[in-house]
Design a protein around this motif. Structure first.
Motif, PDB file in Angstrom:
ATOM      1  N   PRO A   8      15.614  70.569  33.049  1.00 63.79           N
ATOM      2  CA  PRO A   8      15.689  71.939  33.557  1.00 63.79           C
ATOM      3  C   PRO A   8      15.912  72.952  32.439  1.00 63.79           C
ATOM      4  CG  PRO A   8      17.688  70.726  34.081  1.00 63.79           C
ATOM      5  CD  PRO A   8      16.708  69.727  33.547  1.00 63.79           C
ATOM      6  N   TYR A   9      15.385  74.148  32.645  1.00 64.90           N
ATOM      7  CA  TYR A   9      15.425  75.181  31.610  1.00 64.90           C
ATOM      8  C   TYR A   9      16.845  75.576  31.216  1.00 64.90           C
ATOM      9  CZ  TYR A   9      16.609  78.621  35.232  1.00 64.90           C
ATOM     10  OH  TYR A   9      17.231  79.315  36.239  1.00 64.90           O
ATOM     11  N   ASN A  10      17.814  75.400  32.147  1.00 62.61           N
ATOM     12  CA  ASN A  10      19.182  75.833  31.852  1.00 62.61           C
ATOM     13  C   ASN A  10      20.060  74.715  31.306  1.00 62.61           C
ATOM     14  OD1 ASN A  10      19.313  74.349  34.196  1.00 62.61           O
ATOM     15  ND2 ASN A  10      20.677  75.767  35.287  1.00 62.61           N
ATOM     16  N   GLN A  11      19.430  73.597  30.938  1.00 62.35           N
ATOM     17  CA  GLN A  11      20.188  72.507  30.311  1.00 62.35           C
ATOM     18  C   GLN A  11      20.646  72.972  28.933  1.00 62.35           C
ATOM     19  OE1 GLN A  11      18.572  68.453  30.736  1.00 62.35           O
ATOM     20  NE2 GLN A  11      18.849  68.210  28.550  1.00 62.35           N
ATOM     21  N   THR A  12      21.923  72.885  28.665  1.00 62.92           N
ATOM     22  CA  THR A  12      22.464  73.490  27.446  1.00 62.92           C
ATOM     23  C   THR A  12      22.328  72.618  26.210  1.00 62.92           C
ATOM     24  OG1 THR A  12      24.673  72.664  27.997  1.00 62.92           O
ATOM     25  CG2 THR A  12      24.095  74.905  28.726  1.00 62.92           C
ATOM     26  N   GLU A  13      22.213  71.299  26.420  1.00 64.18           N
ATOM     27  CA  GLU A  13      22.092  70.421  25.262  1.00 64.18           C
ATOM     28  C   GLU A  13      21.359  69.141  25.649  1.00 64.18           C
ATOM     29  OE1 GLU A  13      26.496  68.338  25.660  1.00 64.18           O
ATOM     30  OE2 GLU A  13      26.138  69.828  24.100  1.00 64.18           O
ATOM     31  N   ASN A  19       9.179  79.280  34.989  1.00 71.54           N
ATOM     32  CA  ASN A  19       9.066  80.713  35.313  1.00 71.54           C
ATOM     33  C   ASN A  19      10.315  81.527  34.994  1.00 71.54           C
ATOM     34  OD1 ASN A  19       6.537  81.597  36.068  1.00 71.54           O
ATOM     35  ND2 ASN A  19       6.739  80.900  38.185  1.00 71.54           N
ATOM     36  N   PRO A  20      11.514  80.989  35.249  1.00 68.50           N
ATOM     37  CA  PRO A  20      12.703  81.805  35.003  1.00 68.50           C
ATOM     38  C   PRO A  20      12.921  82.203  33.543  1.00 68.50           C
ATOM     39  CG  PRO A  20      13.203  80.029  36.530  1.00 68.50           C
ATOM     40  CD  PRO A  20      11.836  79.754  35.986  1.00 68.50           C
ATOM     41  N   ILE A  21      12.282  81.497  32.604  1.00 67.50           N
ATOM     42  CA  ILE A  21      12.534  81.840  31.190  1.00 67.50           C
ATOM     43  C   ILE A  21      11.349  82.506  30.500  1.00 67.50           C
ATOM     44  CG2 ILE A  21      14.325  80.126  30.802  1.00 67.50           C
ATOM     45  CD1 ILE A  21      12.228  78.317  29.543  1.00 67.50           C
ATOM     46  N   PHE A  22      10.154  82.453  31.111  1.00 63.82           N
ATOM     47  CA  PHE A  22       8.987  83.060  30.477  1.00 63.82           C
ATOM     48  C   PHE A  22       8.612  84.371  31.157  1.00 63.82           C
ATOM     49  CE2 PHE A  22       7.875  78.520  29.214  1.00 63.82           C
ATOM     50  CZ  PHE A  22       8.341  78.689  27.927  1.00 63.82           C
ATOM     51  N   PRO A  53      17.719  73.937  38.939  1.00 62.10           N
ATOM     52  CA  PRO A  53      18.315  75.194  38.472  1.00 62.10           C
ATOM     53  C   PRO A  53      17.872  76.372  39.341  1.00 62.10           C
ATOM     54  CG  PRO A  53      16.497  74.554  37.057  1.00 62.10           C
ATOM     55  CD  PRO A  53      16.704  73.419  38.015  1.00 62.10           C
ATOM     56  N   PRO A  54      18.563  77.492  39.250  1.00 61.16           N
ATOM     57  CA  PRO A  54      18.211  78.685  40.030  1.00 61.16           C
ATOM     58  C   PRO A  54      16.784  79.142  39.750  1.00 61.16           C
ATOM     59  CG  PRO A  54      20.367  78.939  39.013  1.00 61.16           C
ATOM     60  CD  PRO A  54      19.773  77.704  38.431  1.00 61.16           C
ATOM     61  N   GLY A  55      16.104  79.549  40.806  1.00 63.51           N
ATOM     62  CA  GLY A  55      14.762  80.104  40.650  1.00 63.51           C
ATOM     63  C   GLY A  55      13.640  79.105  40.609  1.00 63.51           C
ATOM     64  N   VAL A  56      13.949  77.806  40.705  1.00 61.69           N
ATOM     65  CA  VAL A  56      12.897  76.777  40.673  1.00 61.69           C
ATOM     66  C   VAL A  56      12.653  76.267  42.095  1.00 61.69           C
ATOM     67  CG1 VAL A  56      12.228  74.505  39.832  1.00 61.69           C
ATOM     68  CG2 VAL A  56      13.444  76.078  38.323  1.00 61.69           C
ATOM     69  N   PRO A  57      11.448  76.438  42.624  1.00 61.69           N
ATOM     70  CA  PRO A  57      11.146  75.986  43.981  1.00 61.69           C
ATOM     71  C   PRO A  57      10.984  74.469  44.045  1.00 61.69           C
ATOM     72  CG  PRO A  57       9.158  76.824  42.952  1.00 61.69           C
ATOM     73  CD  PRO A  57      10.290  77.085  41.983  1.00 61.69           C
ATOM     74  N   PHE A  58      11.220  73.912  45.214  1.00 61.58           N
ATOM     75  CA  PHE A  58      11.044  72.478  45.400  1.00 61.58           C
ATOM     76  C   PHE A  58       9.569  72.115  45.571  1.00 61.58           C
ATOM     77  CE2 PHE A  58      15.472  72.259  47.598  1.00 61.58           C
ATOM     78  CZ  PHE A  58      16.074  72.503  46.379  1.00 61.58           C
ATOM     79  N   GLU A  59       8.778  73.071  46.048  1.00 67.03           N
ATOM     80  CA  GLU A  59       7.371  72.808  46.341  1.00 67.03           C
ATOM     81  C   GLU A  59       6.490  73.871  45.707  1.00 67.03           C
ATOM     82  OE1 GLU A  59       6.561  70.050  47.872  1.00 67.03           O
ATOM     83  OE2 GLU A  59       8.587  69.496  48.522  1.00 67.03           O
ATOM     84  N   ASN A  80      -0.706  70.720  38.701  1.00 64.36           N
ATOM     85  CA  ASN A  80       0.217  70.490  37.600  1.00 64.36           C
ATOM     86  C   ASN A  80       0.528  71.774  36.842  1.00 64.36           C
ATOM     87  OD1 ASN A  80       0.740  68.377  34.776  1.00 64.36           O
ATOM     88  ND2 ASN A  80       1.756  68.178  36.744  1.00 64.36           N
ATOM     89  N   LEU A  81      -0.440  72.692  36.785  1.00 61.55           N
ATOM     90  CA  LEU A  81      -0.175  73.991  36.168  1.00 61.55           C
ATOM     91  C   LEU A  81       0.872  74.756  36.970  1.00 61.55           C
ATOM     92  CD1 LEU A  81      -3.807  75.094  35.264  1.00 61.55           C
ATOM     93  CD2 LEU A  81      -2.017  74.392  33.690  1.00 61.55           C
ATOM     94  N   GLU A  82       0.738  74.709  38.300  1.00 62.24           N
ATOM     95  CA  GLU A  82       1.714  75.380  39.154  1.00 62.24           C
ATOM     96  C   GLU A  82       3.083  74.705  39.051  1.00 62.24           C
ATOM     97  OE1 GLU A  82       1.303  78.302  41.024  1.00 62.24           O
ATOM     98  OE2 GLU A  82      -0.417  78.326  39.683  1.00 62.24           O
ATOM     99  N   GLN A  83       3.084  73.393  38.887  1.00 64.23           N
ATOM    100  CA  GLN A  83       4.345  72.676  38.694  1.00 64.23           C
ATOM    101  C   GLN A  83       4.995  73.075  37.372  1.00 64.23           C
ATOM    102  OE1 GLN A  83       2.502  68.824  39.169  1.00 64.23           O
ATOM    103  NE2 GLN A  83       3.486  68.473  41.166  1.00 64.23           N
ATOM    104  N   SER A  84       4.181  73.179  36.327  1.00 65.91           N
ATOM    105  CA  SER A  84       4.708  73.604  35.020  1.00 65.91           C
ATOM    106  C   SER A  84       5.299  75.005  35.119  1.00 65.91           C
ATOM    107  CB  SER A  84       3.594  73.573  33.972  1.00 65.91           C
ATOM    108  OG  SER A  84       3.099  72.270  33.775  1.00 65.91           O
TER     109      SER A  84
END
Length: 560
Positions: free
Chosen positions: A371-376, A244-247, A11-17, A235-239
């Motif tokens: 992903p955070y933008n999954q609607t259902e 990040n886009p929603i919190f 989703p938008p705003g999520v880095p690969f690394e 793992n904290l950075e991965q979380s």
């Protein structure tokens, strides 16, 4: 598997690394955020709260006591055995600031289980809730534990309220059995004395052990999973990367009903939300669903984690549907499969999707997340976390194709250092940096993973791993048992429940006797719910009990 699908699926705003070396240690991370969010409320429990500055001050006092009064050195093991309450994060960060490796302990452990853990970890000290101090007292002389801190549930709730809570727990509900631990000191005494002592900062390295988390692992009986500071920070950075886009900083209230001794809550709740300056609402007894719902009614909470059984319990508790869900941004299920009916009912009531993730203790725990933008709800465990590689391989170690099942192998900075004192098990579990999870999964064209089976015989009860070998060993301790085999069978309430097949050596043996024996030697969630007596075990030509045939037998019986 090439991650060619990431660009279209992430989703938008999520880095690969992510940067697993953002901090040199959890202590550095902790002190960075407590300074940044000093006046924010860090933890709340039973109406009492503590700011980030107060948390830092009390954690340093706890660390100073360990260093000065008891002589703890960096690398020493300190165990914590208690439910969710304010003492937990204080001691947790205090131990880390002193350079200790924190050993998280389920407070419901039996004497046998606790003795094994304390001896295996070589713990030097322990903080324990007084409700279970009698268990420690029965085994402490068989361990190397020299220092004990005892606390009551009300010890950090303020003088009057704390005294009332402790009185009710001890004298009215009689939840504190008598115990004899002459070396024990009180938690509040430790903080009072430590506040007068000088805390000495410790130069903790990224590869130093932060936690020992005991688990059945991917193979065999209980082992200590060695998680370094770098593992946990990664793992904290991965979380954070995935959410990040929603919190938002300074605005989050995370409901923490899962126990902090469990790696899921330890990472996703206790540690992760410090980076947002968020508040953790600690629920001491989530099994009291009416009380849980009443506590939730007091807050405009924004996030919650749990296992399927917890979400299912909430949606079926009267009054839950009347709560204020206007602030709820995310609900994350893990530890066991999230069931579609539960996810759909949750979303209908709260208006918030229930996302599913996948992890294991050996990965701190996050491996994948929806992903955070999954609607259902879509039945998948989501996409790989940032900086995480996943392979699905067949029995010959060859990569399988799209939608083909294979064992999930994981590589990333969150993969454990290994199993404590078990180089054989470590070598079996990790190959060229790849952790073999023992779970069978598929991946679709969009990179979404689904768990389809378990390669090992692990049973998952309410999100907790139960290994048949341990159950069978305990059963075999009973003189009336000749042979025993444990399997998991479907259970609406807990995902799976334990059924044990037994061949008697004493014809007078009863189901009640077997259950009583189990309760004496196993934590509650490991106690079998069903006992089936049979005349002969199905076995291979070399005499190995065939659990798969017992599972088939159980399926036939269920279908009949």
């Amino acid at each position: 598997m090439e991650k060619v699908w990431l660009e279209k699926s992430y989703p938008p705003g999520v880095p690969f690394e992510i940067d697993p070396d953002k901090f040199s240690s959890l202590s550095e991370m902790f002190l960075t955020y407590t300074k940044q969010f000093s006046t924010n409320t860090s933890f709340v429990n039973m109406g009492a709260s503590i700011t980030y500055q107060e948390l830092e001050d009390q954690a340093k006092a706890f660390a100073a006591f360990l260093q000065n009064t008891w002589g703890f050195k960096p690398g020493d093991k300190f165990a914590i055995m208690m439910p969710n309450c304010l003492q937990y994060p204080i001691a947790l960060f205090g131990g880390l600031l002193a350079g200790c490796t924190v050993v998280n302990v389920n407070p419901l452990y039996t004497a046998r289980e606790l003795e094994h853990l304390l001896k295996d970890s070589d713990a030097k000290g322990i903080l324990i809730i007084e409700n279970f101090a009698n268990t420690l007292a029965s085994v402490i002389d068989k361990t190397n534990v020299k220092h004990v801190v005892v606390t009551g549930l009300g010890d950090r709730l303020g003088t009057i309220k704390g005294m009332m809570v402790n009185t009710v727990v001890k004298h009215i509900k009689k939840m504190v059995p008598k115990y004899d631990l002459p070396q024990a000191v009180k938690f509040n005494h430790v903080l009072a004395q430590g506040s007068k002592q000088a805390y000495k900062a410790v130069d903790t390295k990224p590869e130093d052990l932060a936690f020992l988390q005991y688990t059945g692992g991917t193979t065999g009986p209980s082992k200590g999973v060695m998680l370094t500071h770098r593992n946990m920070i990664a793992n904290l950075e991965q979380s954070k990367a995935m959410t990040n886009p929603i919190f938002d900083v300074n605005e989050e209230i995370m409901v923490t009903a899962l126990p902090l001794y469990h790696i899921f809550a330890l990472n996703s709740n206790c540690l992760c939300f410090i980076a947002y300056g968020g508040t953790n609402l600690l629920i001491t007894n989530p099994r009291d669903m009416p009380g849980f719902v009443k506590e939730l009614s007091k807050y405009r909470f924004t996030a919650i984690t749990g296992v399927n059984t917890l979400f299912n319990g909430l949606v079926h508790t009267p009054g839950f549907e009347k709560l204020d869900f206007s602030g709820l941004k995310a609900a994350l299920g893990g530890g066991m499969a999230v069931q579609r009916p539960v996810a759909e009912k949750w979303q209908k009531i709260t208006g918030c999707r229930l996302l599913e993730g996948y992890g294991l203790t050996e990965c701190c725990p996050m491996v994948t997340i929806s992903p955070y933008n999954q609607t259902e709800f879509n039945g998948s465990i989501g996409l790989p976390a940032a900086s995480t590689d996943i392979r699905l391989v067949d029995d010959q170690g060859n990569d399988v194709g799209i939608d083909e099942p294979g064992e999930m192998w994981v590589k990333g900075p969150q993969v454990m250092k290994g199993y404590l004192n078990r180089p054989d098990a470590t070598e079996e579990a990790i190959e060229d940096g790849w952790l073999k999870t023992g779970d069978i999964a598929t991946m679709d064209d969009d990179g979404y993973f689904r768990i389809v089976d378990r390669k090992k015989d692990m049973i998952i009860v309410s999100g907790f791993n139960v290994y048949p070998n341990e159950i069978e060993e305990v059963m075999a301790m009973h003189q009336g048992v000749l042979e025993a085999a444990a399997i998991g069978i479907a259970c609406e309430a807990t995902g799976e429940k334990i059924r044990v097949y037994i061949v008697k050596s004493d014809n007078g043996l009863t189901e009640d006797q077997v259950i009583a024996h189990a309760r004496e030697n196993l934590t509650n969630y490991k106690v079998p719910k069903e006992i089936v007596f049979i005349d002969e075990m199905p076995k291979s030509n070399v005499g190995k009990i065939l659990r798969k045939e017992l599972r088939a037998l159980a399926s036939e019986k269920a279908a009949a």
